[in-house]
Design a protein around this motif. Structure first.
Motif, PDB file in Angstrom:
ATOM      1  N   GLY A  36       0.813  -1.218   0.000  1.00 39.33           N
ATOM      2  CA  GLY A  36       0.000   0.000   0.000  1.00 39.33           C
ATOM      3  C   GLY A  36       0.838   1.256   0.000  1.00 39.33           C
ATOM      4  N   ALA A  37       1.909   1.263   0.775  1.00 43.28           N
ATOM      5  CA  ALA A  37       2.804   2.423   0.812  1.00 43.28           C
ATOM      6  C   ALA A  37       3.529   2.602  -0.518  1.00 43.28           C
ATOM      7  N   ILE A  38       3.869   1.482  -1.151  1.00 42.31           N
ATOM      8  CA  ILE A  38       4.523   1.561  -2.466  1.00 42.31           C
ATOM      9  C   ILE A  38       3.563   2.197  -3.468  1.00 42.31           C
ATOM     10  N   ALA A  39       2.310   1.748  -3.478  1.00 41.12           N
ATOM     11  CA  ALA A  39       1.318   2.300  -4.405  1.00 41.12           C
ATOM     12  C   ALA A  39       1.131   3.794  -4.160  1.00 41.12           C
ATOM     13  N   GLU A  40       1.027   4.176  -2.898  1.00 42.17           N
ATOM     14  CA  GLU A  40       0.817   5.584  -2.563  1.00 42.17           C
ATOM     15  C   GLU A  40       2.005   6.442  -2.979  1.00 42.17           C
ATOM     16  N   PRO A  46      -3.646   0.437  -6.375  1.00 44.08           N
ATOM     17  CA  PRO A  46      -3.186  -0.831  -5.797  1.00 44.08           C
ATOM     18  C   PRO A  46      -3.119  -1.965  -6.820  1.00 44.08           C
ATOM     19  N   SER A  47      -4.085  -2.041  -7.742  1.00 46.59           N
ATOM     20  CA  SER A  47      -4.039  -3.113  -8.738  1.00 46.59           C
ATOM     21  C   SER A  47      -2.869  -2.917  -9.702  1.00 46.59           C
ATOM     22  N   ASN A  48      -2.578  -1.671 -10.024  1.00 51.25           N
ATOM     23  CA  ASN A  48      -1.460  -1.367 -10.912  1.00 51.25           C
ATOM     24  C   ASN A  48      -0.143  -1.733 -10.239  1.00 51.25           C
ATOM     25  N   PHE A  51       0.511  -5.482 -10.176  1.00 52.80           N
ATOM     26  CA  PHE A  51       1.031  -5.984 -11.452  1.00 52.80           C
ATOM     27  C   PHE A  51       2.541  -5.760 -11.533  1.00 52.80           C
ATOM     28  N   HIS A  52       2.987  -4.542 -11.210  1.00 53.34           N
ATOM     29  CA  HIS A  52       4.410  -4.218 -11.301  1.00 53.34           C
ATOM     30  C   HIS A  52       5.238  -4.999 -10.286  1.00 53.34           C
ATOM     31  N   LEU A  53       4.721  -5.147  -9.068  1.00 48.55           N
ATOM     32  CA  LEU A  53       5.438  -5.917  -8.049  1.00 48.55           C
ATOM     33  C   LEU A  53       5.597  -7.372  -8.474  1.00 48.55           C
ATOM     34  N   ARG A  69      -1.088  -8.965   8.462  1.00 39.69           N
ATOM     35  CA  ARG A  69      -1.990  -8.855   7.314  1.00 39.69           C
ATOM     36  C   ARG A  69      -1.370  -8.105   6.146  1.00 39.69           C
ATOM     37  N   SER A  70      -0.126  -7.693   6.282  1.00 35.79           N
ATOM     38  CA  SER A  70       0.545  -6.930   5.226  1.00 35.79           C
ATOM     39  C   SER A  70       1.541  -7.793   4.474  1.00 35.79           C
ATOM     40  N   ILE A  71       1.762  -7.434   3.233  1.00 36.66           N
ATOM     41  CA  ILE A  71       2.836  -8.040   2.448  1.00 36.66           C
ATOM     42  C   ILE A  71       3.904  -6.968   2.306  1.00 36.66           C
ATOM     43  N   ILE A  72       5.095  -7.290   2.778  1.00 32.36           N
ATOM     44  CA  ILE A  72       6.214  -6.358   2.744  1.00 32.36           C
ATOM     45  C   ILE A  72       7.138  -6.758   1.599  1.00 32.36           C
ATOM     46  N   TYR A  73       7.448  -5.794   0.756  1.00 35.81           N
ATOM     47  CA  TYR A  73       8.345  -6.019  -0.379  1.00 35.81           C
ATOM     48  C   TYR A  73       9.688  -5.378  -0.078  1.00 35.81           C
TER      49      TYR A  73
END
Length: 118
Positions: A36-40, A46-48, A51-53, A69-73
């Motif tokens: 979510g932080a990456i998208a922001e 979030p869907s975009n 896809f990139h992740l 509940r989070s996925i950390i990249y």
């Protein structure tokens, strides 16, 4: 890193949003960032960003882990260092002193020196 893996990595990085994401994750360090932080931060939906992740993860340049509940990249510093080393492998026709600054950067994330990246 072999040529095929380098091509996959460069293909993943050849898109503006994905390059931006990798740079964000490098800055974030080993702790990474939630999706979510990456998208922001990247100013994408979030869907975009999902896809990139997925493309970056498929290339091996990033990895994910679940925390509650989070996925950390996070950036795969070993793979990024391998990509730099691949480029510098036969540096400057046998004159390594010309490439010394770039070689030092590549050495930062060498598998045996992984701690320096943290």
């Amino acid at each position: 890193m072999n040529e095929r893996q380098a091509l996959i990595s460069f293909g993943a990085l050849s898109q503006e949003t994905r390059l931006q994401i990798v740079r964000m994750l490098v800055i974030a360090g080993p702790g990474g960032m939630p999706a979510g932080a990456i998208a922001e931060t990247a100013h994408v939906s979030p869907s975009n960003v999902s896809f990139h992740l997925k493309e970056l993860e498929r290339s091996g340049l990033i990895s994910q882990q679940r925390e509650s509940r989070s996925i950390i990249y996070s950036a795969n510093f070993e793979a990024l260092g391998g990509l730099i080393r691949f480029l510098m492998e036969d540096c400057c026709g046998g004159h390594p002193e010309i490439c010394a600054p770039a070689a030092a950067v590549a050495a930062c994330c060498a598998p045996t020196v992984e701690a320096k990246c943290q």
